[in-house]
Structure formats: structure tokens, C-alpha cells
Design a protein around this motif. Structure first.
Motif, short mmCIF file in Angstrom:
data_model
loop_
_atom_site.label_atom_id
_atom_site.label_comp_id
_atom_site.label_asym_id
_atom_site.label_seq_id
_atom_site.Cartn_x
_atom_site.Cartn_y
_atom_site.Cartn_z
N SER A 46 0.86 -1.19 0.00
CA SER A 46 0.00 0.00 0.00
C SER A 46 0.89 1.23 0.00
O SER A 46 1.71 1.41 0.91
N ILE A 47 0.76 2.06 -1.02
CA ILE A 47 1.51 3.31 -1.10
C ILE A 47 0.62 4.41 -0.53
O ILE A 47 -0.47 4.68 -1.02
N TYR A 48 1.10 5.06 0.54
CA TYR A 48 0.32 6.09 1.22
C TYR A 48 0.55 7.48 0.66
O TYR A 48 -0.37 8.27 0.54
N GLU A 49 1.81 7.78 0.34
CA GLU A 49 2.13 9.13 -0.09
C GLU A 49 3.21 9.12 -1.16
O GLU A 49 4.06 8.23 -1.20
N LYS A 50 3.16 10.15 -2.00
CA LYS A 50 4.13 10.34 -3.07
C LYS A 50 4.63 11.77 -3.00
O LYS A 50 3.84 12.71 -2.94
#
Length: 326
Positions: free
Chosen positions: A228-232
Motif C-alpha cells: 500500500s503506497i500512502y504518499e508520493k
């Protein structure tokens, strides 16, 4: 590893040493070797006292020279020399051997944490950090405690602790394989990744994920093999302007940059000062990034105050940055 885990590791080694007839020959000898393994399992972390001085020196030096190759000889020699006068029945060579094993084990297991050590110093100052074992691992700590209790209840030391170390070897291998699988899954999700950091947490199936690409940073979590990617974040080059040049003169910021591998930065001009903030992206917790370095500058670019370390609220950060009135 944490202090508690190093303690139980030292006790386990001292118990294992009783398979040696010289060690088991007397209570005096057993006590001497147990002291050697417990002290040996702790002494590389003596640099923790630097935290009493300031966070900058602690971050720069913790697990540095005290965990280096020369200390594999220096620590055991110091421990054995002192303990021999107290426990001569243990013999100097046995004290030297078991304190060497304890010190070596301490340095060895620390390289598997995300923090790592400078274990190959003085050949290189590189930090060796594999990151697939958390600083505190419930399985490692608990399995040592169980094995020690079984031994105290009368089980033979050899089978008990060799079984423990065999299980731990399998556990370490399983964690390494799991980390590799997660990195592979991250690579499939972000094909242009230049660097992938997958670090363990206190929860067995959860891992921290930080990814660097040419233009971005990605922060997320892995649960088993699900990513799960939360922030970029945009990966912006640090400008070479007067504000940054002045901030870089600060020892807290210098210590942060020497330690952190993935971070972003920002400059904020407020009424009281200009704030330069560097934030480590590896330690996201409940939507917050607690490991930071902050430098306050006045209008003439003089450093007013600074801080680096773990901060979980803006109020606490302001207290750290506000000079104490005398």
C-alpha cells in the motif's frame, strides 16, 4: 537490538558456556563467565551515553566505532582483564573466549536492523543495515526467555540452546526471504524504482516501505506481500542558496543528513524566523513523520536554534527549538 534482548542473549550464552567442563567446574567460574557474556552482550552500546550530551553526537556515533572490527578484540580484552581479578577460577582464556563470542554476537545481530552498524570500520565507514529484523523482535526475545527458563528448570544446556540457535537461524532466513519477496513486489508496482527500502516493524507481517525514483519518493506499508503506497513526494534537489548553506553549518542537520537515506526538505519563512526542515521518510507512523532535523535562522542567516530527533507533535518541537531563558 534493544537492551533487553541483548541481556537475554548474554544470559543464554553464559548458560551455553556451562557445557565447558572448566566453566562448570565451580560456581565461581560459572558466575565469571556469566558476567563476561552479559557484559560482553551490552558493552558495544556504551555509546548510548552520548544521548545525554545531545542527539547530534548520538546519531553520528551510535553503533559506530563501538561496533567496529577493532572492538572485537578490544572489548573482550578489557572485560577479561577486569573480571579475571574477580573470578580467577574462570581462567583468563575462557573469559576472553566467551566475552569475544558475546561481543561478536551483539555486533552481528545489530546489522540486521534498519539502523545498522559500522561493522566493517576502519576499512569502510559504510553503515551495514539489512533491515529485516526489528530493533525489538518479540520472537527473538521470547524464544530466549523460554529457553533460559527451560534450562533453569533442569534441561541440559547444550540441546536447549543449540535448538534455540537453530530455530533462530531459520527465523532469520525466513525474514530475509520475506523481505526479498516484498522488494520484488514493490519493483513490480514501481518499475522505475532506483532504491527500495523495506524495513521490519514490531508487527510480524507489517513492513515499512520507502522507494526512491528519479523524480519521486514513495512511502507505504506492506502487509505480507500486499503493498500500500500512502504518499508520493516530488524529489526536489536541495537548492544551493544562502538559507540552505547557513542551515548546513548546523551540527544537528549535518548529523541527520549523515544518517538518513530518504528525506525531503522544506523552507518556511515565519514571523519569528526562517525554518529549514528535513524529514526522514522511512519512519511514517499514523500519518506522521517523527524523525526530523529543524534549523531556525534569523534574517541575517545566523542559527538561532536547531534540533534533530524524534518528535510527535508541533508543541514539543517548538519547546525543543525555544531557548531556555536564563
Amino acid at each position: 537490538m534493544d537492551t533487553g534482548t541483548h541481556v537475554v542473549m548474554g544470559i543464554a550464552l553464559g548458560a551455553l558456556a556451562t557445557i565447558d567442563p572448566v566453566v562448570a567446574s565451580s560456581t565461581h567460574a560459572t558466575m565469571g563467565i556469566m558476567a563476561a557474556t552479559i557484559i560482553g552482550s551490552q558493552i558495544p552500546d556504551i555509546d548510548t551515553v552520548l544521548k545525554l550530551k545531545n542527539n547530534a553526537d548520538y546519531i553520528r556515533n551510535h553503533r559506530g566505532i563501538t561496533h567496529s572490527l577493532p572492538m572485537l578484540a578490544i572489548w573482550p580484552l578489557l572485560i577479561s582483564t577486569v573480571l579475571y581479578f574477580i573470578f580467577p577460577a574462570a581462567t583468563f582464556l575462557h573469559l576472553l573466549l566467551w566475552s569475544f563470542i558475546a561481543v561478536g554476537l551483539h555486533i552481528f545481530v545489530d546489522i540486521f536492523n534498519a539502523y545498522g552498524t559500522q561493522a566493517i570500520r576502519p576499512f569502510k565507514d559504510t553503515w551495514v543495515a539489512f533491515g529485516f529484523i526489528n530493533t525489538f523482535d518479540w520472537f527473538i526475545f521470547s524464544s530466549h526467555v523460554v529457553a533460559i527458563i527451560i534450562w533453569l528448570l533442569g534441561a541440559p544446556a547444550g540441546p536447549t540452546f543449540f535448538t534455540l540457535y537453530g530455530l533462530l537461524a531459520l527465523y532469520y532466513a525466513a525474514r530475509a526471504v520475506t523481505q526479498r519477496m516484498i522488494k520484488h513486489a514493490v519493483r513490480n508496482l514501481i518499475p522505475d524504482a532506483e532504491e527500495i527500502i523495506v524495513a521490519s516493524t514490531i508487527h510480524f507481517f507489517q513492513w515499512r516501505v520507502a522507494v526512491t525514483t528519479k523524480d519521486h519518493y514513495y512511502v507505504g506499508r506492506a502487509f505480507k506481500r500486499n503493498i500500500s503506497i500512502y504518499e508520493k513526494f516530488d524529489r526536489l534537489p536541495i537548492p544551493n542558496n544562502e538559507i540552505i548553506r547557513s542551515a548546513k553549518l548546523d551540527k544537528n542537520l549535518a548529523a541527520f543528513v549523515s544518517f538518513s537515506k530518504v528525506y525531503n526538505w522544506r523552507i518556511e519563512e515565519k514571523l519569528d524566523a526562517t525554518y529549514v526542515t528535513f524529514t526522514d521518510l522511512r519512519y511514517r507512523s499514523n500519518g506522521h513523520y517523527p524523525f526530523v532535523a529543524v534549523v531556525r535562522l534569523d534574517d541575517d542567516m545566523n542559527i538561532l536554534s536547531s534540533y534533530t530527533g524524534w518528535i510527535f507533535s508541533d508543541e514539543k518541537l517548538q519547546k525543543k527549538l525555544t531557548p531556555v531563558a536564563i
